[in-house]
Design an enzyme around this catalytic site. Structure first.
Site, PDB file in Angstrom:
ATOM      1  CG  HIS A  40      36.644  49.000  47.128  1.00  0.00           C
ATOM      2  ND1 HIS A  40      37.267  49.382  45.967  1.00  0.00           N
ATOM      3  CD2 HIS A  40      37.318  47.905  47.584  1.00  0.00           C
ATOM      4  CE1 HIS A  40      38.280  48.563  45.717  1.00  0.00           C
ATOM      5  NE2 HIS A  40      38.330  47.650  46.684  1.00  0.00           N
ATOM      6  CB  CYS A  41      32.706  44.701  46.217  1.00  0.00           C
ATOM      7  SG  CYS A  41      32.426  42.946  46.562  1.00  0.00           S
ATOM      8  N   PRO A  42      35.635  44.055  48.073  1.00  0.00           N
ATOM      9  CG  PRO A  42      36.013  43.145  50.186  1.00  0.00           C
ATOM     10  CD  PRO A  42      35.169  44.141  49.467  1.00  0.00           C
TER      11      PRO A  42
ATOM     12  CG  ASN B 293      36.667  47.671  40.097  1.00  0.00           C
ATOM     13  OD1 ASN B 293      37.103  48.760  40.468  1.00  0.00           O
ATOM     14  ND2 ASN B 293      36.301  47.433  38.852  1.00  0.00           N
TER      15      ASN B 293
END
Length: 331
Positions: A156-158, A162
């Site tokens: 999960h990439c802030p 997403n």
């Protein structure tokens, strides 16, 4: 055959009392078909806004500090078009990575009716997520931020607010690539700007203000002589004062260097993950490989689309990944 701990865990999942389909009720108000995917996470939204702000800041410094004031029109036009094109593709890739469903498994589908509709053969194993009450396919993992199970979830990439999964990994890879390219381009232009302007124009400008010494004594220049070099230097190097220009360029240098290193490393790890067909979570957990091994070229085409084309570099081209069964079970 001796059962490994992983096999034992799947045997437990196969038992009806583990699945508990009677406790899984589909969402009463499912979202409309074709609804835009967007994660309402405060941290992720803030990071996405910061990302856009930093790109627009670089755009401002490149255009209004370095290119527009330059008298070399060919240099300004070529670099302006190139930088704006890369920045546009980076922001477009960011939007696609953020607003594309990464491969979410339908929530609350672990019902008795759905399990019966699968028509499982003897020996087939189904996975149930106790958090979102979903029957998830092989290689899917639950994301605590998205609150969904994601197919082939990498992480999960802030920064894109997403998950990076099966459906949006291409856009995330393009985002990291274009950010690395505009960062490198900005660093090169800053270097040329310092070399071209500091020794010639800025030296004259500082002398006009009486800030530099000439022959061991401070230069005494009349008010008329001070105003002359100021106009010439502003037109040739920057429309801002030297201290402001230096601060803006140093901040851009720091931003470009930081993001060039970060996105280059991220781009390399993503390409390696695609070539080896092993997500970041699978590498971290050292999960047993239960899927067919393919060539690196086939793995690249599975993410970027069939066949190879210029669409691989376009965030507007949706990859044709073929019609694969979204539910794959381990026998």
């Amino acid at each position: 055959m001796m059962l490994t701990p992983a096999h034992h865990f799947r045997d437990i999942e196969r038992k009806p009392e583990y699945l508990q389909p009677e406790k899984c009720v589909p969402p009463p108000y499912p979202g409309p078909a074709g609804a835009m995917w967007f994660i309402r996470d405060g941290c992720g939204i803030a990071c996405a806004i910061v990302t856009w702000f930093l790109v627009l800041y670089a755009e401002f410094v490149v255009l209004f500090v370095m290119l527009i004031p330059s008298r070399d029109y060919a240099y300004s036009i070529v670099n302006g078009i190139l930088f704006n094109l890369l920045a546009f593709l980076a922001l477009a890739s960011h939007c696609r990575a953020m607003l594309t469903d990464p491969g979410a498994v339908p929530k609350g589908n672990a019902t008795k009716e759905f399990i019966e509709s699968l028509q499982l053969k003897p020996g087939q194993v189904v996975y149930k997520c106790p958090k979102c009450c979903s029957i998830k396919p092989d290689r899917a993992h639950h994301c605590s931020v998205c609150k969904r199970c994601i197919r082939k979830m990498d992480h999960h990439c802030p920064w894109v607010n997403n998950c990076v999964g099966e459906n949006n990994q291409k856009y995330f890879v393009l985002f990291t690539m274009y950010i690395a390219l505009i960062s490198l381009h900005a660093l090169i232009m800053v270097g040329f700007h310092f070399l071209r302007c500091f020794e010639e124009d800025w030296t004259n400008l500082l002398q006009a203000y009486g800030l530099m010494r000439k022959g061991g004594a401070e230069a005494q220049i009349s008010l008329r002589e001070k105003r002359g070099p100021l106009k010439i230097s502003s037109a040739e190097c920057s429309s801002f004062s030297p201290p402001t220009t230096v601060i803006l360029l140093i901040l851009l240098c720091f931003e470009g260097l930081l993001f060039f290193i970060f996105t280059s490393v991220m781009f390399g790890t993503q390409v390696h993950s695609i070539c080896t067909d092993e997500t970041g979570i699978e590498q971290l957990k050292k999960e047993e490989r239960r899927w067919a091994k393919k060539t690196k070229w086939m793995n690249m085409k599975a993410v970027f689309g069939h066949p190879f084309s210029l669409g691989w570099a376009s965030p507007f081209a949706t990859p044709d990944q073929g019609k694969a069964d979204p539910y794959q079970y381990v026998v």
